[in-house]
Design a protein around this motif. Structure first.
Motif, short mmCIF file in Angstrom:
data_model
loop_
_atom_site.label_atom_id
_atom_site.label_comp_id
_atom_site.label_asym_id
_atom_site.label_seq_id
_atom_site.Cartn_x
_atom_site.Cartn_y
_atom_site.Cartn_z
N VAL A 55 0.83 -1.21 0.00
CA VAL A 55 0.00 0.00 0.00
C VAL A 55 0.86 1.25 0.00
N VAL A 77 -5.95 -0.31 -8.09
CA VAL A 77 -5.27 -1.39 -7.37
C VAL A 77 -5.39 -1.18 -5.87
N CYS A 78 -5.29 0.09 -5.47
CA CYS A 78 -5.41 0.43 -4.05
C CYS A 78 -6.79 0.05 -3.52
N TYR A 79 -7.84 0.27 -4.32
CA TYR A 79 -9.18 -0.11 -3.87
C TYR A 79 -9.28 -1.61 -3.64
N VAL A 80 -8.64 -2.39 -4.52
CA VAL A 80 -8.69 -3.84 -4.30
C VAL A 80 -8.04 -4.19 -2.97
N LEU A 81 -6.90 -3.54 -2.68
CA LEU A 81 -6.22 -3.84 -1.42
C LEU A 81 -7.05 -3.41 -0.23
N LEU A 82 -7.89 -2.37 -0.40
CA LEU A 82 -8.72 -1.93 0.70
C LEU A 82 -10.04 -2.69 0.78
N GLY A 83 -10.21 -3.70 -0.05
CA GLY A 83 -11.41 -4.53 0.06
C GLY A 83 -12.63 -3.95 -0.60
#
Lengths: 172, 119, 80, 86, 112, 232
Positions: free
Chosen positions: C6, C42-48
């Motif tokens: 992140v 990509v960041c949104y995917v990491l934030l669920g």
């Protein structure tokens, strides 16, 4: 084209596209539940009918055992070439001094159908070291990272040779 | 901890977009800066909804119904942002359409040229 | 591990955002803005939030770029 | 063992992303920058797939699929604009 | 065992990704950068997704679809980009030996 | 002077934002409203994807409003750009005629990929209730397919009449589905007028798949119209 027959006739290439779209649907769903499969087949049939009626690229895709065999051979050749060319590319990249002599050469292709030419161009573009810059009738202009020859026939043999034979038999 | 960093990133992105909007004179650049502000806002809203060690609020084999309230992230900010992104595209489209019209009326893109509607 | 992911993504988002403001050519600025939205997805995917990521990926990368390009083309003779 | 190798792979992908961003910052021409963006989209597909494995969620692969299908459209649009074909 | 094979494939793919980034940084001009960057990353992506298929056999159909899409779309976009670059005369490196395309275009223009 | 003012504004905003970041604490559990959503939507509405559940049931009226905003934007962009498009057309359509044709590879690639993108859009729309996806995302993918055809051929014409017909029909059906929810179930746009089915199956969650399809078609048509308006 086939002689005109009375009655309703599906556009050629329809069943092949239908099969392919249904396969994509099933693979994306990753389930074989009957209602999902039926819906997918219905949607794919509508889409396949619409697209084969309008566009020409799918018309000359046909299916036969020998074509399938050559397609599989082509995939094998492609994978081998892909890995070999990538390792070759890594040698350039990690060398302390990049020693290349790039250039644009011209090659000839014998393929006629759009799908075959697209597959040839994609395989040439995917093997690093060669990149299709323009296509003009039968001649492809290729940016080659390490020009070995400027002669058209020799370059054709070196760049397109591995793929063209099987692609010609698989897609015509 | 993680969402604090993402929140700070989104806010800094808003600041960057604000800076670009206020300093540039070209309308298209102002629109680019505006869409950056939009992206920053979306990042901020998603970061606010994050729950520690959370995962997507979609029930399937990996996230059963019973453990969902303990592990899922907040679904409400996500639902807000999904529509906000689509509407953001629409807003950008309207702004670009006006930019094209303004350009055709004065043959320039600098906002210094458009002084008629100033007070 | 995930936090390293992140932090790197946040740095990339900020770098491309600054480039989108600072770059000289309008085309390059637009490309950088699109890249910021790509990293954000990509960041949104990491934030669920995969729904948000999907929307951002399909709209931020393709459609938004295209309408910017049309606007740039139709105002092509303007000076910077 | 296997998990350690995965961590090493993730670090390598990070380094690749950093190099791509450097090319974006340095890039002499627009084409260089667009090529860097093209490469970075492929990196993001790999990263999302890797994260789907780490988080063990099947549905995250859908996002990677959207990227795989749609990411080339932006590059195609810019290329068509550059060759004055839009 | 399957996990070990999968992780090694993922590592190989990551190495290809890294070398793609390095090639993007080191190569002399736009065309060679495109070759180093976009192609090696495609193979790296394929290898990583294959490796993940070893971890989760039930995901393999969807991973296969992603691989096929990337293999189909990536060369099309990079071809279009290279064509545009040649058209707007992005300079090639000084080492370039031969440019058959420009020669053909000039011959055709002078012939007409 | 200007620059000092800009710096002052940005620094003031920065101070406000810094206080926001400092005040923010990452949550360790859901808020009560979110928790009840996460519990209620799978149990009462039968939708595994909570976000789609919120978008298409609890906030469906809001979604209808957003789609109306999109429609208005499509009409507004047409209105703003329409006059200039007409002027452009009266001069003999210079831009389109002089545009370079795309290469053969891009053309056949677009013909090969367009049906695949279409089936993929159908997959995303139909799986809105049980996977990440839904109407908005699928609509964007449909518009991307149109975008691919537009990019591949300069002569490709979007059939505006067909698109506006489809779009209006989808909008009317969306409202009719909502009214059916009012009659057969608890309220406007209630999805429980159809049987909920087995949890997580392809046809489940009542009317949510139908609403998703209608929303996707509507969003796709509107975004395609917006793209076409910009094309001159």
């Amino acid at each position: 084209m086939a002689p005109h027959r009375p009655g309703f006739k599906m556009p050629s290439g329809f069943f092949w596209l239908w099969f392919l779209l249904t396969f994509v649907w099933v693979a994306a769903n990753s389930s074989f539940a009957i209602e999902a499969l039926a819906t997918g087949a219905l949607i794919s049939a509508v889409l396949a009918y619409l697209y084969t009626r309008k566009s020409g690229a799918w018309k000359d895709v046909r299916f036969s055992p020998s074509r399938l065999y050559h397609f599989i051979r082509y995939v094998g050749v492609f994978i081998v070439e892909l890995v070999r060319a990538n390792i070759n590319m890594m040698r350039y990249v990690y060398a302390p001094r990049i020693d290349i002599n790039p250039g644009i050469v011209k090659i000839k292709t014998k393929l006629k159908t759009p799908v075959g030419r697209l597959a040839l161009a994609n395989s040439i573009a995917l093997t690093p070291g060669s990149l299709v810059i323009d296509i003009d009738g039968d001649s492809l202009f290729i940016h080659w990272l390490d020009v070995k020859t400027t002669d058209t026939d020799e370059a054709t043999r070196l760049i397109a040779g591995p793929f063209e034979e099987h692609l010609g038999k698989a897609f015509g | 901890m993680m969402s604090n960093v993402v929140l700070a990133t989104g806010l800094v992105l808003i600041l960057i977009g604000l800076w670009g909007m206020l300093t540039h004179r070209n309308i298209l650049r102002i629109i680019i800066a505006f869409s950056l502000i939009g992206t920053g806002t979306h990042i901020v809203i998603v970061a606010i909804g994050y729950v520690t060690n959370g995962t997507a609020p979609i029930i399937d084999r990996a996230l059963t119904l019973l453990e969902a309230p303990a592990r899922a992230v907040d679904p409400i900010p996500s639902a807000l942002v999904v529509t906000a992104i689509v509407i953001g595209l629409a807003v950008t489209a309207v702004m670009l359409a006006y930019a094209i019209r303004l350009y055709e009326s004065k043959k320039t893109l600098s906002i210094d040229a458009f002084t008629e509607s100033k007070w | 591990m995930l936090e390293l992911f992140v932090y790197l993504l946040c740095g990339s988002i900020l770098a491309s955002g600054i480039l989108a403001i600072r770059l000289g050519s309008l085309m390059a600025a637009m490309v950088s803005g699109g890249l910021a939205s790509l990293f954000a997805a990509v960041c949104y995917v990491l934030l669920g939030a995969p729904d948000v990521a999907m929307t951002e990926a399909s709209i931020g990368s393709g459609l938004s770029t295209l309408i910017f390009l049309y606007a740039i083309r139709r105002t092509a003779t303007a000076k910077e | 063992m296997a998990e350690g190798i995965l961590v090493a792979a993730a670090v390598l992908i990070f380094c690749g992303i950093v190099l791509g961003v450097f090319r974006l910052i340095l890039g002499h021409t627009v084409v260089d920058r667009v090529a860097a963006v093209d490469m970075l989209t492929v990196f993001s597909i790999s990263m999302i797939a890797l994260y789907a494995h780490i988080a063990d969620r099947f549905i995250y692969l859908d996002v990677a699929l959207v990227y795989g299908v749609l990411s080339f459209l932006a590059v195609l649009a810019i290329a068509r604009y550059l060759e004055r074909g839009l | 065992m399957a996990e070990l094979i999968g992780s090694i494939l993922v590592l190989l793919g990551a190495i290809f990704h890294f070398s793609a980034g390095l090639g993007m940084l080191r190569m002399p001009d736009a065309y060679t950068r495109m070759q180093a960057g976009t192609k090696a990353s495609t193979l790296g992506n394929t290898l990583i997704l294959l490796g993940l298929g070893f971890y989760h056999p039930e995901w393999s159909l969807k991973l296969l679809i992603i691989i096929c899409f990337v293999l189909m779309t990536n060369p099309v976009s990079s071809h279009a980009l290279a064509r545009a670059a040649h058209m707007i005369r992005i300079p090639m490196t000084r080492r370039t030996t031969v440019d058959a395309l420009r020669a053909t275009r000039q011959r055709r223009r002078s012939g007409k | 002077m200007r620059r000092a003012f800009v710096i002052l504004v940005v620094v003031l905003f920065g101070l406000v934002f810094t206080s926001l970041v400092i005040a923010h604490n990452e949550r360790h559990s859901l808020r009560p409203l979110a928790e009840s959503y996460v519990k209620l939507i799978p149990q009462e509405l039968g939708a595994p994807n909570v976000i789609t559940g919120i978008l298409l049931t609890y906030r469906a009226f809001d979604t209808l409003g957003e789609v109306a905003v999109l429609f208005m934007v499509a009409a507004g962009v047409g209105l703003v750009l329409g006059a200039s498009n007409k002027r452009r057309k009266s001069s003999p359509r210079k831009v389109v005629e002089t545009a370079r044709l795309s290469s053969e590879i891009v053309q056949s690639g677009a013909q090969i990929l367009a049906p695949l993108i279409a089936i993929f859009a159908a997959y995303i729309i139909m799986n809105g209730h049980r996977s990440a996806g839904g109407g908005f995302q699928g609509g964007a993918v449909i518009a991307s397919g149109v975008l691919l055809l537009v990019l591949a051929s300069t002569r490709y014409r979007v059939d505006l009449e067909f698109l506006s017909m489809t779009e209006s029909a989808a909008g009317v059906l969306f409202v009719l589905t909502g009214i059916a929810g009012l009659i057969f179930a608890g309220g406007f746009l209630d999805n429980r007028m159809l049987p909920l089915g087995q949890f997580g199956a392809f046809f489940s969650a009542g009317a949510i798949p139908i609403l998703s399809v209608l929303l996707g078609v509507k969003v796709g048509c509107e975004l395609s119209v917006i793209i076409d308006r910009f094309r001159a």
